[in-house]
Design an enzyme around this catalytic site. Structure first.
Site, mmCIF file in Angstrom:
data_model
loop_
_atom_site.group_PDB
_atom_site.id
_atom_site.type_symbol
_atom_site.label_atom_id
_atom_site.label_comp_id
_atom_site.label_asym_id
_atom_site.label_seq_id
_atom_site.Cartn_x
_atom_site.Cartn_y
_atom_site.Cartn_z
ATOM 1 N N TYR A 91 -39.757 3.620 -22.139
ATOM 2 C CA TYR A 91 -38.982 5.332 -22.174
ATOM 3 C C TYR A 91 -38.872 5.371 -24.207
ATOM 4 C CZ TYR A 91 -36.977 9.970 -20.170
ATOM 5 O OH TYR A 91 -36.816 10.797 -19.817
ATOM 6 N N THR A 190 -43.024 15.980 -2.800
ATOM 7 C CA THR A 190 -42.288 15.456 -1.649
ATOM 8 C C THR A 190 -40.788 14.824 -3.271
ATOM 9 O OG1 THR A 190 -43.544 13.683 -1.798
ATOM 10 C CG2 THR A 190 -44.482 14.993 -0.473
ATOM 11 N N TYR A 282 -44.087 18.117 -16.749
ATOM 12 C CA TYR A 282 -42.769 17.222 -16.879
ATOM 13 C C TYR A 282 -43.111 16.043 -16.444
ATOM 14 C CZ TYR A 282 -42.095 17.879 -11.688
ATOM 15 O OH TYR A 282 -42.122 17.946 -9.800
ATOM 16 N N PHE A 307 -42.190 19.886 -20.247
ATOM 17 C CA PHE A 307 -41.006 20.503 -20.006
ATOM 18 C C PHE A 307 -40.090 18.470 -20.293
ATOM 19 C CE2 PHE A 307 -36.868 19.974 -17.796
ATOM 20 C CZ PHE A 307 -36.167 20.778 -18.499
ATOM 21 N N TRP A 308 -39.608 18.211 -20.808
ATOM 22 C CA TRP A 308 -38.723 17.077 -20.667
ATOM 23 C C TRP A 308 -37.209 17.190 -20.791
ATOM 24 C CZ3 TRP A 308 -38.023 12.993 -25.242
ATOM 25 C CH2 TRP A 308 -37.543 11.897 -24.931
ATOM 26 N N LYS A 365 -34.524 8.805 -2.524
ATOM 27 C CA LYS A 365 -34.127 7.993 -3.398
ATOM 28 C C LYS A 365 -33.085 6.965 -2.914
ATOM 29 C CE LYS A 365 -33.233 10.040 -6.874
ATOM 30 N NZ LYS A 365 -34.216 9.627 -8.120
#
Length: 370
Positions: A91, A190, A282, A307-308, A365
């Site tokens: 990252y 989803t 994104y 987009f970040w 999640k």
């Protein structure tokens, strides 16, 4: 005089641990006025690599709560894909190792430094802007890290409100002006972002066209998304037709497309866009490049943007960000914004991590409950 407590570090050698949470070799005498955090359990990694191999749960010794700092007892924190990427070392923005994992969450103020105003023990808070190190039972950070939220906020939504729902909101607002009756198209419907896009769009009277991958149980998935407010849901194979717009019933061509998959799925988003439309990328879950026909640029005048959220948050938007978080939490509290989550006890962290890594197929999640 009061003596500072010493906690034995388990699973990680003290010589490898961060100087910010180093263990005392002997008892240290401190003044009675010194405020100390309780000892903390934390998920840490000493070096980058596969999260299921490099993460360990350890005990950390108490640290001093300085005059402008706040000690927060964490209540819940999610495992996000970006958390996994940080541990892997891929990252773009990540803390130096060794580090405590996690980047968002919710907690309760445990104690405050002598100079702190506006926060008191018992207040419900989230890190805003986002801040690393939320996978631990107690977190000590400067007071301006913490944003006080309503005590009526659902804990699991407070823990997850920033990374995904805020991404959905910003993408709907930042790239084109959408009015009631218009439409958007997205893949990855989803995902948490995708589910939030559907609901935020519906709340504003905007139609959503949604693309999901072909898989067993796709009809059930379609029903769930339509229950959230999706107007149309297609599998990728259903869109293998010459004119995808012919599949739409009384929905105008979308001005905005959202892509988090890449590859062929991104091409399908582009096919739906109307003249002058914009596709915002994104994510890239398929790890395949986006291929755009020349005609899309020349004859349809399409725009491709990215987009970040991390970049958006670093542009000195703390006040604006917190106002939007409060707005999203109100929607969640009113039942107008919801998504599937699984609360997992902190002691079962690695079970939740395996699910977040996809070892058990598609899962809700994962949210750690402390």
């Amino acid at each position: 005089m009061a003596a500072a407590r010493s906690i034995t570090l388990k699973a990680v050698s003290t010589s490898l641990w961060s100087p910010n949470r180093s263990l005392p070799k002997a008892k240290t005498v401190r003044a009675l006025s010194t405020i100390m955090s309780p000892p903390s359990k934390a998920v840490v990694y000493e070096h980058h690599g596969p999260p299921d191999s490099v993460t360990r749960m350890i005990e950390l010794s108490p640290v001093e709560v300085k005059e402008n700092q706040v000690c927060v007892k964490m209540l819940a924190a999610p495992i996000n894909p970006s958390d996994i990427n940080r541990i892997e070392g891929v990252y773009p923005v990540r803390p130096p190792v060794p580090a405590v994992g996690g980047y968002e969450g919710v907690g309760e103020v445990y104690s405050v430094g002598s100079a702190v105003k506006g926060l008191s023990p018992g207040d419900l808070v989230i890190p805003s802007p986002l801040s690393s190190g939320t996978w631990q039972t107690y977190v000590v950070k400067d007071h301006d890290t913490w944003h006080k939220i309503s005590k009526d906020s659902p804990i699991e939504y407070a823990a997850t409100i920033t990374v995904n729902p805020l991404t959905a909101l910003r993408m709907l607002e930042d790239f084109t002006t959408l009015t009631a009756g218009e439409s958007i198209v997205q893949n990855g419907a989803t995902s948490i972002v995708g589910q939030c896009v559907i609901q935020l769009a519906r709340y504003r009277g905007i139609h959503s066209i949604n693309i999901i991958r072909d898989r067993a149980g796709s009809d059930t998935v379609k029903e769930k998304l339509k229950a959230l407010g999706a107007d149309e849901v297609f599998t990728e194979s259903q869109l293998e037709v010459k004119n995808v717009k012919s599949l739409l019933s009384n929905i105008p061509g979308p001005a905005l497309g959202l892509n988090c998959v890449g590859g062929n799925s991104a091409s399908l988003v582009l096919k739906f866009l109307r003249q002058g439309g914009t596709m915002v990328t994104y994510g890239g879950m398929s790890k395949k490049p986006i291929t755009v026909p020349t005609s899309s640029f020349i004859f349809k005048d399409l725009s491709l943007k990215g987009f970040w959220l991390q970049k958006w948050l670093t542009a000195d938007r703390t006040k604006e960000c917190r106002e939007m978080i409060d707005y999203l939490l109100r929607l969640a509290q009113e039942g107008k914004l919801k998504y599937e989550m699984e609360l997992v006890p902190f002691g079962e962290f690695h079970t939740a991590l395996d699910k977040a890594l996809g070892k058990h197929g598609s899962q809700p999640k994962q949210v750690i409950k402390f």
